[in-house]
Design an enzyme around this catalytic site. Structure first.
Site, short mmCIF file in Angstrom:
data_model
loop_
_atom_site.label_atom_id
_atom_site.label_comp_id
_atom_site.label_asym_id
_atom_site.label_seq_id
_atom_site.Cartn_x
_atom_site.Cartn_y
_atom_site.Cartn_z
N CYS A 115 0.90 -1.41 0.03
CA CYS A 115 -0.04 0.00 0.03
C CYS A 115 0.78 1.07 -0.18
O CYS A 115 2.00 1.23 0.23
CB CYS A 115 -1.06 0.16 1.36
SG CYS A 115 -2.26 1.20 1.09
N CYS A 117 -0.17 3.75 1.55
CA CYS A 117 -0.26 5.04 2.62
C CYS A 117 0.94 5.24 3.70
O CYS A 117 0.99 6.15 4.26
CB CYS A 117 -1.54 4.93 3.30
SG CYS A 117 -1.72 3.07 4.33
N LYS A 190 -12.51 -4.81 2.25
CA LYS A 190 -11.68 -3.90 3.28
C LYS A 190 -12.74 -2.89 3.67
O LYS A 190 -12.73 -1.98 2.62
CB LYS A 190 -10.37 -3.65 2.89
CG LYS A 190 -9.60 -2.61 4.01
CD LYS A 190 -8.31 -2.20 3.61
CE LYS A 190 -7.54 -1.63 4.59
NZ LYS A 190 -6.35 -1.34 4.35
N ARG A 200 -2.84 3.11 12.89
CA ARG A 200 -2.46 4.51 12.38
C ARG A 200 -1.24 5.01 13.08
O ARG A 200 -0.12 5.75 12.50
CB ARG A 200 -3.40 5.46 11.85
CG ARG A 200 -4.16 4.79 10.71
CD ARG A 200 -5.58 5.65 10.23
NE ARG A 200 -5.97 4.60 9.32
CZ ARG A 200 -7.62 4.64 9.13
NH1 ARG A 200 -8.20 5.64 9.75
NH2 ARG A 200 -7.88 4.00 8.13
N ARG A 212 -10.81 7.76 4.27
CA ARG A 212 -10.75 6.81 3.32
C ARG A 212 -11.87 6.10 2.65
O ARG A 212 -12.01 5.17 2.04
CB ARG A 212 -9.79 5.47 3.95
CG ARG A 212 -8.47 5.88 4.44
CD ARG A 212 -7.46 4.69 4.59
NE ARG A 212 -6.37 4.67 5.48
CZ ARG A 212 -5.25 5.76 5.05
NH1 ARG A 212 -5.33 6.20 4.16
NH2 ARG A 212 -4.29 5.42 5.88
N GLU A 228 -16.66 -7.10 -4.63
CA GLU A 228 -15.49 -6.77 -4.54
C GLU A 228 -14.54 -8.10 -4.66
O GLU A 228 -13.67 -8.15 -5.05
CB GLU A 228 -14.97 -6.05 -2.99
CG GLU A 228 -15.55 -4.54 -2.96
CD GLU A 228 -14.32 -3.89 -3.69
OE1 GLU A 228 -13.30 -4.53 -4.40
OE2 GLU A 228 -14.62 -2.83 -3.69
N LYS A 243 -11.74 -7.72 6.37
CA LYS A 243 -11.00 -7.03 7.23
C LYS A 243 -11.96 -5.77 7.69
O LYS A 243 -12.39 -5.05 6.68
CB LYS A 243 -9.71 -6.31 6.72
CG LYS A 243 -8.88 -5.38 7.53
CD LYS A 243 -7.75 -5.16 6.71
CE LYS A 243 -7.05 -3.80 7.78
NZ LYS A 243 -5.87 -3.26 6.98
N SER A 269 -5.78 -3.93 14.34
CA SER A 269 -5.50 -3.27 15.56
C SER A 269 -6.38 -2.69 16.72
O SER A 269 -5.97 -2.98 17.81
CB SER A 269 -4.52 -1.85 15.04
OG SER A 269 -5.24 -1.13 14.42
N TYR A 308 -2.51 -9.84 15.76
CA TYR A 308 -1.19 -9.35 16.52
C TYR A 308 -1.02 -10.41 17.68
O TYR A 308 -0.01 -10.17 18.33
CB TYR A 308 -1.26 -7.99 17.03
CG TYR A 308 -1.69 -7.15 15.82
CD1 TYR A 308 -0.60 -6.57 15.18
CD2 TYR A 308 -2.77 -6.48 15.29
CE1 TYR A 308 -0.55 -5.90 14.14
CE2 TYR A 308 -3.14 -5.90 14.25
CZ TYR A 308 -1.92 -5.40 13.61
OH TYR A 308 -1.92 -4.52 12.39
#
Ligand code: PBG
Length: 319
Positions: A115, A117, A190, A200, A212, A228, A243, A269, A308
């Protein structure tokens, strides 16, 4: 006569008849690699998680491998950002170097998040003119980044920018350079989610203006997720992702049922930090909460879970 459902809930029997099981073999650990660091640095917004340096990342990867985690998903934080996100396709960029290092020292499956970003000065996932995201102008750059990841040794490319035509552009670019065997795991469904908040900070990928919502999906939509996924499969995705995970378990179930392709779910996250923060306050048992959340994600149809908590799960020493 009473139908006695509780007979199968006795110790031992309960496990024997479990319909779904977690396995470390299907877990993927995200890793952040920061070009500016010389040693690991804790991520404040994600208790228990660190950014790695180029020096520390191989050690972290080796530890994961020893614990039985089979795969990592890499995010890069470059020292320099610009309008074009050029550090993203630099052959000497942070991700390219980190991939090469991990591949040199372990047998982990290395998946790279693709990505713009984290690499653009404006923080958006596409090139911009004024405040407009330039979809088609972004595609060749995504192709270039994909090739640079494959050259560095990435096993799987995971585009996450939600640009239309992104998977097709990346497949074409990879094939042209001879990387016909490199699979694409598309972040297909997503959502524009507030649960990315802690990420972020972790990846320093906040945006300079807007949001976004012009490229990530509206949380209100379910049928659109099927479009999608179908489009990404038609463009050449080998695996697809939903996601975030827990707020979108209905989507995960539908995607798995309708398409039957290898499907990943990303426990993002915010999902991680909600549990970790509540546990820090003594309000939840983090281990029990993670096990329940991950089991729910599995039950909803995930073949693979990006989490995570993969390393902590592996430390439990279960299969
Ligand atoms: C980059 C990207 C994001 C995440 C994964 N890849 C951030 C975003 O889209 O804003 C989020 C992961 C997480 O929250 O754990 N596009």
């Amino acid at each position: 006569m009473i139908k006695r459902m509780r007979r199968l809930r006795q110790p031992g029997v309960r496990d024997l008849v479990a319909e779904n099981r977690l396995s470390v073999k299907t877990m993927i650990q995200p890793i952040f690699v920061d070009e500016r660091l010389s040693q690991p640095k804790p991520i404040d917004s994600m208790p228990g998680q660190n950014r790695q340096s180029l020096d520390s990342v191989a050690g972290e990867a080796a530890e994961l491998e020893d614990l039985g985690v089979p795969a990592v998903l890499l995010f890069g934080l470059p020292a320099h950002k610009d309008e074009m996100g050029s550090a993203a396709y630099d052959s000497q960029g942070i991700i390219q170097k980190a991939v090469a290092k991990i591949k040199e020292t372990t047998n982990l499956v290395v998946i790279t998040d693709l990505c713009l970003c984290e690499y653009t000065s404006h923080g958006h996932c596409g090139l911009i003119r004024g405040e407009k995201i330039l979809n088609d102008e972004t595609l060749p750059i995504l192709g270039e980044i994909a090739v640079s990841h494959a050259e560095a040794g990435a096993d799987i490319i995971a585009p996450s920018g939600m640009m239309d035509g992104m998977v097709g552009a990346i497949r074409t670019a990879l094939d042209l350079e001879g990387y016909t065997e490199t699979p694409i795991l598309s972040y297909a469904a997503k959502y524009a989610s507030t649960f990315y908040g802690p990420f972020r900070e972790a990846a320093e990928s906040g945006f300079a203006f807007g949001d976004r919502k012009g490229y990530q999906m509206n949380p209100a939509n379910a049928a659109e997720a099927m479009w999608e996924v179908q489009l990404d499969l038609e463009e050449g995705a080998d695996m697809v992702m939903v996601k975030p995970a827990m707020p979108y378990l209905d989507i995960l179930r539908s995607v798995k049922d309708v398409f039957g392709v290898p499907t990943a779910a990303y426990q993002v996250s915010g999902e991680y930090s909600m549990i970790a923060a509540a546990a820090e306050r003594g309000w939840l048992n983090d281990r029990a909460a993670f096990l329940e959340a991950l089991t729910s994600i599995k039950r909803a149809g995930a073949d693979m879970i990006i989490t995570y908590w993969a390393k902590e799960y592996a430390k439990l020493g279960q299969e």
